[in-house]
Design a protein around this motif. Structure first.
Motif, PDB file in Angstrom:
ATOM      1  N   GLY A  77      30.196  -9.370 -47.641  1.00 44.89           N
ATOM      2  CA  GLY A  77      29.128  -9.327 -46.641  1.00 44.89           C
ATOM      3  C   GLY A  77      27.998 -10.286 -46.952  1.00 44.89           C
ATOM      4  O   GLY A  77      27.444 -10.920 -46.052  1.00 44.89           O
ATOM      5  N   LEU A  81      27.654 -12.956 -43.989  1.00 45.90           N
ATOM      6  CA  LEU A  81      26.436 -12.754 -43.205  1.00 45.90           C
ATOM      7  C   LEU A  81      25.299 -13.650 -43.700  1.00 45.90           C
ATOM      8  O   LEU A  81      24.506 -14.158 -42.904  1.00 45.90           O
ATOM      9  N   CYS A  85      23.179 -16.493 -41.554  1.00 46.90           N
ATOM     10  CA  CYS A  85      21.711 -16.504 -41.479  1.00 46.90           C
ATOM     11  C   CYS A  85      21.137 -17.889 -41.755  1.00 46.90           C
ATOM     12  O   CYS A  85      19.998 -18.179 -41.380  1.00 46.90           O
ATOM     13  N   TYR A 128      20.922  -8.514 -43.437  1.00 46.26           N
ATOM     14  CA  TYR A 128      21.442  -9.718 -42.800  1.00 46.26           C
ATOM     15  C   TYR A 128      22.060  -9.383 -41.447  1.00 46.26           C
ATOM     16  O   TYR A 128      21.872 -10.117 -40.465  1.00 46.26           O
ATOM     17  N   ALA A 129      22.803  -8.291 -41.392  1.00 47.85           N
ATOM     18  CA  ALA A 129      23.417  -7.893 -40.128  1.00 47.85           C
ATOM     19  C   ALA A 129      22.347  -7.568 -39.088  1.00 47.85           C
ATOM     20  O   ALA A 129      22.437  -8.006 -37.932  1.00 47.85           O
ATOM     21  N   VAL A 151      28.977 -10.005 -35.046  1.00 45.08           N
ATOM     22  CA  VAL A 151      28.512  -9.094 -36.098  1.00 45.08           C
ATOM     23  C   VAL A 151      28.660  -7.649 -35.645  1.00 45.08           C
ATOM     24  O   VAL A 151      29.125  -6.783 -36.408  1.00 45.08           O
ATOM     25  N   SER A 154      32.319  -6.652 -35.627  1.00 45.75           N
ATOM     26  CA  SER A 154      32.932  -6.615 -36.952  1.00 45.75           C
ATOM     27  C   SER A 154      32.323  -5.561 -37.865  1.00 45.75           C
ATOM     28  O   SER A 154      33.020  -4.961 -38.682  1.00 45.75           O
ATOM     29  N   TYR A 155      31.018  -5.349 -37.756  1.00 41.40           N
ATOM     30  CA  TYR A 155      30.308  -4.479 -38.694  1.00 41.40           C
ATOM     31  C   TYR A 155      29.647  -3.278 -38.025  1.00 41.40           C
ATOM     32  O   TYR A 155      28.979  -2.489 -38.700  1.00 41.40           O
ATOM     33  N   LEU A 159      27.696  -0.326 -39.953  1.00 41.33           N
ATOM     34  CA  LEU A 159      26.242  -0.246 -39.838  1.00 41.33           C
ATOM     35  C   LEU A 159      25.811   1.148 -39.399  1.00 41.33           C
ATOM     36  O   LEU A 159      24.864   1.726 -39.944  1.00 41.33           O
TER      37      LEU A 159
END
Length: 199
Positions: A77, A81, A85, A128-129, A151, A154-155, A159
């Motif tokens: 990650g 990520l 950024c 970051y996410a 994002v 995928s996450y 999250l």
């Protein structure tokens, strides 16, 4: 309309590759140091809730990990990520990093269980996410929106469940604070919203 030359693009790729390699590599270096020299008790320097000395963990916690599995779980990650950024500007990476560190550390310090120690870079990953998703919302830039959607797809579930107090020995406080810090960093980076005048 200006276009980047191939040499300029290569330079940008190289600088970002070096930065992410040094950043994540430094965490692995600290981990190996903690394993090789256990008497240093490095992991005691994480965030200790509502302890004045525990505030140091806001700075140190992302570089401290309990096991190989712990740091390995965060590495992917951080690279993916963190890399996202950095575009279009490296400043975005530092903005997201500072926001996530402050958010994760302060949230863990304020709301963590007494006498617990919060360590690990997962707060950065969540930060970051949060930054990437919020950046898409605040800038309304097509590429940023596409990255935000990737994002979320995928996450998204990670999250959602990561910020809930449902897993034992997992610092959901750091995760939640990281997301909040990332969102605030994206908002600060987007600047003041434009005003549309209707005549």
């Amino acid at each position: 309309m200006k276009t980047s030359s191939p040499s300029t693009l290569i330079t940008k790729l190289e600088s970002r590759f070096v930065l992410i390699a040094l950043f994540v590599g430094s965490m692995w270096a600290v981990f190996f140091l903690s394993v090789a020299l256990p008497f240093l008790r490095l992991n005691e320097h994480g965030v200790v809730p509502r302890s004045l000395g525990g505030l140091q963990g806001i700075l140190f916690a992302p570089w401290l990990h309990a096991s190989v599995g712990h740091i390995a779980a965060n590495t992917g990650g951080l690279i993916v990520l963190g890399w996202l950024c950095m575009w279009p500007h490296i400043a975005g990476f530092w903005r997201a990093t500072i926001g996530a560190m402050l958010g994760a550390g302060l949230c863990a310090w304020l709301f963590g269980a007494p006498d617990s120690v919060h360590i690990g870079a997962s707060g950065l990953v969540f930060g970051y996410a949060g930054y990437l998703v919020a950046r898409g919302y605040y800038t309304r830039n097509l590429m940023s929106i596409l990255v935000a959607l990737v994002v979320v797809s995928s996450y998204g579930l990670s999250l959602l469940f990561g910020v809930l107090p449902i897993y034992p020995d997992v610092s959901w406080q750091s995760h939640l604070g990281g997301v909040l810090g990332g969102v605030l960093a994206a908002r600060a980076g987007a600047g003041a919203p434009s005003r549309v005048r209707v005549r």
